[in-house]
Design an enzyme around this catalytic site. Structure first.
Site, PDB file in Angstrom:
ATOM      1  N   PHE A 126       1.241-107.898  31.282  1.00  0.00           N
ATOM      2  CA  PHE A 126       0.128-108.395  32.089  1.00  0.00           C
ATOM      3  C   PHE A 126      -0.661-109.396  31.238  1.00  0.00           C
ATOM      4  CE2 PHE A 126      -4.102-108.105  34.040  1.00  0.00           C
ATOM      5  CZ  PHE A 126      -3.777-108.233  35.373  1.00  0.00           C
ATOM      6  N   ASP A 198      -0.333 -99.528  26.901  1.00  0.00           N
ATOM      7  CA  ASP A 198      -1.204 -99.782  28.045  1.00  0.00           C
ATOM      8  C   ASP A 198      -0.654 -98.958  29.213  1.00  0.00           C
ATOM      9  OD1 ASP A 198      -2.493-100.731  30.317  1.00  0.00           O
ATOM     10  OD2 ASP A 198      -2.696-102.762  29.506  1.00  0.00           O
ATOM     11  N   TYR A 223      -9.143 -97.921  38.167  1.00  0.00           N
ATOM     12  CA  TYR A 223      -9.204 -98.297  39.592  1.00  0.00           C
ATOM     13  C   TYR A 223      -7.844 -98.401  40.280  1.00  0.00           C
ATOM     14  CZ  TYR A 223      -8.679-102.928  37.382  1.00  0.00           C
ATOM     15  OH  TYR A 223      -8.268-103.976  36.620  1.00  0.00           O
ATOM     16  N   LYS A 224      -6.761 -98.116  39.554  1.00  0.00           N
ATOM     17  CA  LYS A 224      -5.436 -98.187  40.175  1.00  0.00           C
ATOM     18  C   LYS A 224      -5.069 -96.792  40.708  1.00  0.00           C
ATOM     19  CE  LYS A 224      -4.277-102.321  37.636  1.00  0.00           C
ATOM     20  NZ  LYS A 224      -3.811-102.901  36.370  1.00  0.00           N
ATOM     21  N   ARG A 372       5.286-107.110  46.059  1.00  0.00           N
ATOM     22  CA  ARG A 372       5.119-105.868  45.315  1.00  0.00           C
ATOM     23  C   ARG A 372       4.574-104.775  46.230  1.00  0.00           C
ATOM     24  NH1 ARG A 372       1.101-105.166  40.138  1.00  0.00           N
ATOM     25  NH2 ARG A 372      -0.429-105.606  41.757  1.00  0.00           N
TER      26      ARG A 372
HETATM   27  C1  LIG Z   1      -4.493-103.935  35.812  1.00  0.00           C
HETATM   28  C2  LIG Z   1      -4.165-104.191  34.396  1.00  0.00           C
HETATM   29  C3  LIG Z   1      -5.157-104.551  33.488  1.00  0.00           C
HETATM   30  C4  LIG Z   1      -6.553-104.768  33.983  1.00  0.00           C
HETATM   31  O1  LIG Z   1      -7.445-105.148  33.014  1.00  0.00           O
HETATM   32  P1  LIG Z   1      -8.988-105.319  33.399  1.00  0.00           P
HETATM   33  O2  LIG Z   1      -9.661-105.488  32.124  1.00  0.00           O
HETATM   34  O3  LIG Z   1      -9.384-104.112  34.181  1.00  0.00           O
HETATM   35  O4  LIG Z   1      -9.094-106.514  34.286  1.00  0.00           O
HETATM   36  C5  LIG Z   1      -4.813-104.700  32.160  1.00  0.00           C
HETATM   37  N1  LIG Z   1      -3.526-104.530  31.746  1.00  0.00           N
HETATM   38  C6  LIG Z   1      -2.552-104.199  32.610  1.00  0.00           C
HETATM   39  C7  LIG Z   1      -1.159-104.013  32.132  1.00  0.00           C
HETATM   40  C8  LIG Z   1      -2.830-104.036  33.952  1.00  0.00           C
HETATM   41  O5  LIG Z   1      -1.871-103.733  34.822  1.00  0.00           O
END
Ligand SMILES: *Cc1c(COP(=O)(O)O)cnc(C)c1O
Length: 413
Positions: A126, A198, A223-224, A372
């Site tokens: 990401f 992560d 939040y996921k 997705r």
């Molecule tokens: C959703 C996600 C994030 C989100 O980071 P924020 O700081 O909350 O915007 C980070 N890393 C991964 C791999 C994600 O899927």
């Protein structure tokens, strides 16, 4: 494929988890396949936030830091999440965003390997993870660099004696491909590096055992799959053996060993608390805290089992009913190698997804060509999977995705 809609209704009837959907404020006709991006709200979360507003903030005001337990919410919520990812009671705190927490753990990790200068990650990670790593290497300014690999097969050759830390996302955000946490962590340790995981697409999606994997650090998202609400605070895990020695540069008063001593000099808390920085957003914290109660009612193994069945059903139905329309599976076919999401690539993925959304099938688009679909077992029904594919067939057969309104890009995709 002989499965018809009635068969999926029967699967729902036999599903012990099915009643949990009613705890969510989800419209009955909504097919929500985007909980991997923003989990839905449980109705009791709204009640809890209202109570926090009216009673705790509205009436009790500052007394609520003690009386309502506001001050210790980072640890209270952290313990709940830690149970889900194989940590001990005091190994996780909830704080800041995933991005900010990555900054803290990466900085801590490279400081623990001063003679090494390389951070290894995946090009398909990401982007925020890579951006934060870039920022860290620029700030460290001692010839630090970010080394990107294109596949895990390259890990072996990428981890040389100059690698301080390997940072990987356990479940890839686009394809859903899962890394072997135990094997990768072992390899990194054998070469003298530290491992950051992560868990953004893992926590609440599949069993994780950080202690068994011997991971050094982990971060993840509220939040996921944890359904904490838009912009919910994130979490940090630090292995107990490192908590007393790892230091992070965002040394705010919340991470001080005695915040209310108001000492002009910083002295880090002796434990995981040193990864805190400043005052938490209490409304968001109570929302996440309440959202997590549901995990007491389910075993992560059952979540994983249902998730695999939902995903396998979806793949089978799409492949048998959408043949010839140019969709190609972009996720691993083997359920054990896949998280709780399924992706298909298609040249017109964006407008196809918009047409699905207009029909009440909510997934998302990920550039350049990915449709997705997330399958969160707490509230996705087997019949939803059937109906989603029905809509997909209709969108493809009718060509309705070619309508102009589906081809206008929004800010958020
Ligand atoms: C959703 C996600 C994030 C989100 O980071 P924020 O700081 O909350 O915007 C980070 N890393 C991964 C791999 C994600 O899927």
């Amino acid at each position: 494929m002989t499965i018809d809609r009635a068969a999926t209704v029967e699967m729902d009837r036999q599903d012990k988890m099915a009643p949990l959907r009613d705890t969510f404020a989800l419209r009955d006709d909504l097919i929500y396949l985007d909980g991997n991006s923003l989990g839905p709200m449980q109705t009791k979360v709204a009640d809890r936030v209202r109570q926090c507003l009216h009673d705790e903030w509205g009436q009790d005001l500052i007394a609520s830091w003690n009386k309502a337990g506001w001050f210790t919410l980072p640890q209270t919520i952290g313990s709940k999440i830690s149970r889900m990812i194989g940590g001990g009671k005091n190994d996780v705190v909830v704080t800041d965003s995933t991005s900010v927490n990555l900054f803290k753990v990466l900085a801590a990790a490279i400081a623990m390997r001063p003679e090494r200068r390389v951070i290894v990650s995946e090009r398909s990670n990401f982007p925020t993870d890579l951006y934060i790593a870039e920022g860290i290497t620029a700030m460290a300014d001692k010839g630090h660099e970010l080394r990107l690999i294109d596949s895990v097969d390259e890990l072996d050759s990428a981890i040389d004696g100059d690698v301080a830390v390997v940072m990987l996302t356990h479940v890839n955000y686009r394809t859903g491909a899962v890394h072997d946490m135990n094997a990768v962590t072992r390899m990194v340790h054998e070469r003298g590096g530290l491992m950051v995981w992560d868990l953004a697409h893992s926590a609440g999606a599949l069993p994780v055992n950080l202690a068994e994997a011997n991971a050094d650090f982990a971060v993840g998202c509220g939040y996921k799959y944890l359904n904490g609400g838009p912009g919910a605070p994130a979490f940090i895990y630090v292995a107990p053996r490192l908590q007393g020695s790892a230091t992070q540069p965002l040394s705010g008063w919340y991470g001080h060993k005695a915040p209310f001593a108001f000492d002009p000099a910083y002295e880090a808390a002796p434990d995981i608390d040193r990864f805190l920085t400043g005052t938490p957003p209490i409304l968001s914290m109570v929302a996440l805290d309440t959202a997590l109660d549901i995990w007491d009612q389910v075993a992560m193994e059952d979540i994983r089992d249902k998730s695999k069945r939902l995903c396998e059903l979806f793949i089978a139905l799409v492949e048998s009913r959408c043949d010839g329309f140019g969709l190609a599976l972009a996720s691993p076919r083997d359920a054990d190698a896949r998280g709780s999401q399924v992706c298909f690539s298609h040249a017109d993925a964006y407008p196809i997804m918009q047409a699905l959304i207009a029909r009440g099938v909510i997934g998302d688009f990920r550039a350049p060509d990915i449709l997705r679909f997330g399958f969160a077992p707490l509230y996705v029904r087997f019949a939803d999977v059937y109906d989603a594919v029905d809509h997909l067939v209709a969108v493809l057969q009718s060509g309705e995705w070619q309508q102009e309104q589906f081809n206008v890009k929004s800010l958020v995709t």
